[in-house]
Design an enzyme around this catalytic site. Structure first.
Site, PDB file in Angstrom:
ATOM      1  N   GLY A   1     -14.112  32.746  -6.270  1.00 57.99           N
ATOM      2  CA  GLY A   1     -13.811  32.706  -4.835  1.00 57.99           C
ATOM      3  C   GLY A   1     -14.455  33.907  -4.156  1.00 57.99           C
ATOM      4  O   GLY A   1     -15.378  34.533  -4.692  1.00 57.99           O
ATOM      5  N   PHE A   2     -13.949  34.244  -2.978  1.00 58.92           N
ATOM      6  CA  PHE A   2     -14.530  35.368  -2.220  1.00 58.92           C
ATOM      7  C   PHE A   2     -14.543  36.649  -3.057  1.00 58.92           C
ATOM      8  O   PHE A   2     -15.542  37.372  -3.105  1.00 58.92           O
ATOM      9  CB  PHE A   2     -13.708  35.640  -0.957  1.00 58.92           C
TER      10      PHE A   2
ATOM     11  N   GLY B   1     -12.501  33.566 -11.718  1.00 57.20           N
ATOM     12  CA  GLY B   1     -12.408  33.071 -10.346  1.00 57.20           C
ATOM     13  C   GLY B   1     -13.671  33.354  -9.553  1.00 57.20           C
ATOM     14  O   GLY B   1     -14.079  34.501  -9.396  1.00 57.20           O
TER      15      GLY B   1
ATOM     16  N   ASP C   1      -6.245  36.898  -3.286  1.00 58.46           N
ATOM     17  CA  ASP C   1      -4.959  36.204  -3.167  1.00 58.46           C
ATOM     18  C   ASP C   1      -4.087  36.322  -4.411  1.00 58.46           C
ATOM     19  O   ASP C   1      -2.924  35.916  -4.393  1.00 58.46           O
ATOM     20  CB  ASP C   1      -5.208  34.710  -2.883  1.00 58.46           C
TER      21      ASP C   1
ATOM     22  N   GLU D   1      -4.313  25.023  12.503  1.00 62.54           N
ATOM     23  CA  GLU D   1      -5.672  24.468  12.486  1.00 62.54           C
ATOM     24  C   GLU D   1      -5.652  22.986  12.082  1.00 62.54           C
ATOM     25  O   GLU D   1      -6.343  22.157  12.671  1.00 62.54           O
ATOM     26  CB  GLU D   1      -6.557  25.280  11.530  1.00 62.54           C
TER      27      GLU D   1
ATOM     28  N   VAL E   1      -9.299  28.923 -17.387  1.00 64.53           N
ATOM     29  CA  VAL E   1      -8.635  29.994 -18.138  1.00 64.53           C
ATOM     30  C   VAL E   1      -7.166  29.632 -18.306  1.00 64.53           C
ATOM     31  O   VAL E   1      -6.463  29.362 -17.331  1.00 64.53           O
ATOM     32  CB  VAL E   1      -8.805  31.347 -17.406  1.00 64.53           C
TER      33      VAL E   1
HETATM   34  C1  LIG Z   1      -6.663  26.395   4.399  1.00 56.83           C
HETATM   35  C2  LIG Z   1      -6.997  27.868   4.408  1.00 56.83           C
HETATM   36  C3  LIG Z   1      -7.636  28.426   5.499  1.00 56.83           C
HETATM   37  C4  LIG Z   1      -7.989  29.770   5.487  1.00 56.83           C
HETATM   38  N1  LIG Z   1      -8.636  30.296   6.575  1.00 56.83           N
HETATM   39  C5  LIG Z   1      -9.025  31.580   6.551  1.00 56.83           C
HETATM   40  C6  LIG Z   1      -9.772  32.123   7.626  1.00 56.83           C
HETATM   41  O1  LIG Z   1     -10.014  31.430   8.628  1.00 56.83           O
HETATM   42  N2  LIG Z   1     -10.209  33.411   7.533  1.00 56.83           N
HETATM   43  C7  LIG Z   1      -9.937  34.187   6.439  1.00 56.83           C
HETATM   44  O2  LIG Z   1     -10.368  35.338   6.394  1.00 56.83           O
HETATM   45  N3  LIG Z   1      -9.204  33.708   5.417  1.00 56.83           N
HETATM   46  C8  LIG Z   1      -8.748  32.433   5.448  1.00 56.83           C
HETATM   47  N4  LIG Z   1      -8.024  31.926   4.393  1.00 56.83           N
HETATM   48  C9  LIG Z   1      -7.667  32.809   3.284  1.00 56.83           C
HETATM   49  C10 LIG Z   1      -8.821  32.948   2.312  1.00 56.83           C
HETATM   50  O3  LIG Z   1      -9.459  31.701   2.105  1.00 56.83           O
HETATM   51  C11 LIG Z   1      -8.306  33.513   1.007  1.00 56.83           C
HETATM   52  O4  LIG Z   1      -7.628  34.703   1.278  1.00 56.83           O
HETATM   53  C12 LIG Z   1      -9.445  33.777   0.036  1.00 56.83           C
HETATM   54  O5  LIG Z   1     -10.093  32.580  -0.292  1.00 56.83           O
HETATM   55  C13 LIG Z   1      -8.964  34.459  -1.227  1.00 56.83           C
HETATM   56  O6  LIG Z   1     -10.066  34.663  -2.054  1.00 56.83           O
HETATM   57  P1  LIG Z   1      -9.873  34.804  -3.629  1.00 56.83           P
HETATM   58  O7  LIG Z   1     -11.230  35.090  -4.170  1.00 56.83           O
HETATM   59  O8  LIG Z   1      -8.770  35.735  -3.918  1.00 56.83           O
HETATM   60  O9  LIG Z   1      -9.362  33.387  -4.106  1.00 56.83           O
HETATM   61  P2  LIG Z   1     -10.041  31.956  -3.985  1.00 56.83           P
HETATM   62  O10 LIG Z   1     -11.057  31.945  -2.919  1.00 56.83           O
HETATM   63  O11 LIG Z   1      -8.943  30.991  -3.914  1.00 56.83           O
HETATM   64  O12 LIG Z   1     -10.800  31.788  -5.376  1.00 56.83           O
HETATM   65  C14 LIG Z   1     -10.098  31.640  -6.577  1.00 56.83           C
HETATM   66  C15 LIG Z   1     -11.009  30.972  -7.578  1.00 56.83           C
HETATM   67  O13 LIG Z   1     -10.378  31.006  -8.849  1.00 56.83           O
HETATM   68  C16 LIG Z   1     -10.602  29.792  -9.497  1.00 56.83           C
HETATM   69  N5  LIG Z   1      -9.533  29.579 -10.484  1.00 56.83           N
HETATM   70  C17 LIG Z   1      -8.217  29.444 -10.245  1.00 56.83           C
HETATM   71  N6  LIG Z   1      -7.548  29.249 -11.385  1.00 56.83           N
HETATM   72  C18 LIG Z   1      -8.453  29.271 -12.376  1.00 56.83           C
HETATM   73  C19 LIG Z   1      -8.369  29.110 -13.788  1.00 56.83           C
HETATM   74  N7  LIG Z   1      -7.219  28.876 -14.414  1.00 56.83           N
HETATM   75  N8  LIG Z   1      -9.504  29.190 -14.515  1.00 56.83           N
HETATM   76  C20 LIG Z   1     -10.707  29.397 -13.903  1.00 56.83           C
HETATM   77  N9  LIG Z   1     -10.824  29.542 -12.576  1.00 56.83           N
HETATM   78  C21 LIG Z   1      -9.726  29.484 -11.815  1.00 56.83           C
HETATM   79  C22 LIG Z   1     -10.599  28.761  -8.384  1.00 56.83           C
HETATM   80  O14 LIG Z   1     -11.289  27.573  -8.745  1.00 56.83           O
HETATM   81  C23 LIG Z   1     -11.296  29.524  -7.261  1.00 56.83           C
HETATM   82  O15 LIG Z   1     -12.689  29.296  -7.257  1.00 56.83           O
HETATM   83  C24 LIG Z   1      -7.646  30.573   4.382  1.00 56.83           C
HETATM   84  C25 LIG Z   1      -6.982  30.012   3.287  1.00 56.83           C
HETATM   85  C26 LIG Z   1      -6.657  28.671   3.293  1.00 56.83           C
HETATM   86  C27 LIG Z   1      -5.944  28.089   2.119  1.00 56.83           C
END
Ligand SMILES: Cc1cc2nc3c(=O)[nH]c(=O)nc-3n(C[C@H](O)[C@H](O)[C@H](O)COP(=O)(O)OP(=O)(O)OC[C@H]3O[C@@H](n4cnc5c(N)ncnc54)[C@H](O)[C@@H]3O)c2cc1C
Length: 423
Positions: free
Chosen positions: A16-17, A14, A300, A170, A82
């Site tokens: 993401g953040f 992943g 998340d 939003e 994955v």
């Molecule tokens: C619409 C929306 C608005 C938001 N607004 C805010 C805000 O204003 N402020 C704030 O602080 N938070 C906000 N959030 C929450 C924040 O975006 C999430 O908490 C944060 O992105 C979580 O980060 P993460 O790295 O856990 O997951 P993610 O950022 O979701 O990253 C997960 C990554 O895993 C990858 N992935 C998933 N499954 C697989 C797989 N099977 N194989 C390979 N890769 C995979 C995905 O492609 C993705 O790149 C918002 C969320 C949403 C949905």
């Protein structure tokens, strides 16, 4: 199939953040990392609602992972999905059957929509978690408008957002603003006057985790923008052209957005690790998964707590900090030092209600300062510019957002993969 490369110390699933923060920190310290993502980009969810309402293009909310790690030779980016996880072996399998192993495994695969078994929701609504979701929704939104412009009769168009949390507020706010400010400019006042935006939630107010002041502000602001609020009644089912509430109300619906909840994505379920609330893993306070050595679950995908035992929300700032913290604990593991419980630096939370209008609860814990209106909007802007990955995007965002919001100027962008309107 044999592992393609067995020399990785850490496999991160992943980008993401959480995953990017972990890989960056580890790479900087000379640890060899394999970062796997099913998409070639890092997505910025806080601005997805602007893609979904055709105000921003994809390049403003997504950045190439290869670009992020261009100067970090210790981090290899791999585009792959994955499909299998073996936590004990710290091994993952990708959809092409290849396997990758490390000494440590970091699961940071985010979440997906939780429809809570609501009849018709999965087939009949657009979720909003990923860039793909936002492009599908934005494409459908713009197709419905184009179709209505072609037909040019007096029928009403109804856009329904389910979920009164920050994402729903939003999105409904941005849709109402598109109707008010964009449509008269790009289409016609006549088309704008045919559009209705609805926001639905089972609880009696919007923004449940926020203070009463913020809830009231958001509610007034949304109503002022013409959003019709349907609060305090759960959704019973989604039919092809209505959203039906438990009290029998049938809201006509040309397009339905699902912002009703999230659960951990399938990677977590496939790991066999015990799942807690929202299908997420209840991690230890040092962010490791319980009962297995060398596995971290972040953002998340996890139910995280801070070093005082407080439950942490699913926020970008939590995920970002958890990524950095997990990297430090992995370095401690490598160097034989004890791991430390996650200390989260709580800056509060905020939501954008509309142009120049936001609510912000700033500062840690119970002493949060509540801001509403333009000041909160500026706080939102500052925090999100900080979260945006990449200096180019920061400069662009800084240069355009404040003036766009204040001047009411908005774009109507082209999305590369417009969806078809629902039949
Ligand atoms: C619409 C929306 C608005 C938001 N607004 C805010 C805000 O204003 N402020 C704030 O602080 N938070 C906000 N959030 C929450 C924040 O975006 C999430 O908490 C944060 O992105 C979580 O980060 P993460 O790295 O856990 O997951 P993610 O950022 O979701 O990253 C997960 C990554 O895993 C990858 N992935 C998933 N499954 C697989 C797989 N099977 N194989 C390979 N890769 C995979 C995905 O492609 C993705 O790149 C918002 C969320 C949403 C949905």
């Amino acid at each position: 199939m044999r592992p393609v490369d067995e020399n990785y110390e850490v496999i991160v699933v992943g980008g993401g953040f959480a995953g990017v923060a972990a890989a960056r920190e580890l790479g900087r310290k000379g640890v060899r990392v394999l970062l796997i993502d099913k998409n070639p980009y890092h997505q910025f969810q806080p601005l997805l609602y602007q893609v979904a309402t055709v105000q921003l293009g994809v390049s403003e909310v997504a950045r190439s992972l290869r670009d992020i790690f261009r100067g970090q030779p210790n981090v290899r980016v791999l585009l792959a999905e994955v499909t299998g996880v073996d936590p004990a072996a710290k091994r993952v399998t990708t959809s092409d059957g290849r396997t990758y192993e490390g000494r440590f495994l970091v699961l940071a695969s985010g979440a997906e929509a939780n429809f809570f078994n609501t009849p018709g929701a999965e087939e009949g609504t657009y979720p909003l978690y990923s860039v793909e979701d936002a492009v599908g929704l934005g494409g459908s939104f713009s197709n419905i408008l184009e179709e209505a412009d072609r037909v040019d009769d007096s029928s009403e168009l109804h856009f329904v957002v389910i979920g009164g949390g920050p994402t729903g507020v939003e999105t409904a706010g941005a849709m109402a603003e598109t109707v008010k400010y964009v449509l008269p400019d790009y289409f016609s006042q006549r088309l704008a006057s045919r559009c209705r935006v609805h926001l639905v939630d089972m609880v009696p107010n919007v923004l449940p985790p926020f203070s009463d002041k913020s809830k009231e502000y958001a509610r007034r602001r949304l109503s002022g923008m013409g959003v019709q609020l349907h609060l305090g009644v759960p959704v019973k089912e989604i039919t092809p052209d209505t959203v039906v509430l438990n009290d029998g109300t049938a809201i006509p619906a040309d397009l339905v957005v699902w912002a009703g909840g999230l659960k951990a994505g399938p990677v977590v379920a496939r790991s066999g690790l015990p799942q807690g609330r929202g299908g997420r893993i209840d991690v230890n306070e040092d962010l490791t998964a319980p009962g297995v050595e060398g596995v971290y679950v972040l953002g998340d995908a996890a139910n995280m707590t801070d070093d005082k035992g407080n439950k942490l929300p699913q926020l970008g700032s939590c995920a970002l900090q958890a990524g950095g913290w997990a990297a430090k604990n992995i370095l401690a593991d490598i160097e034989g030092r004890p791991r430390e419980p996650f200390h989260y630096s709580d800056k509060g939370y905020m939501a954008m209600v509309g142009r120049g209008a936001a609510v912000a609860e700033v500062g840690p814990g119970p002493d949060r300062k509540v801001l509403a209106g333009p000041l909160a909007f500026l706080a939102w802007l500052g925090v999100h510019v900080f979260l945006l990955s990449g200096s180019l995007q920061k400069v662009r965002a800084l240069a355009t957002w404040p003036s766009d919001y204040i001047s009411h100027r908005r774009s109507f962008v082209v999305l590369s993969r417009p969806d078809k309107p629902r039949a």
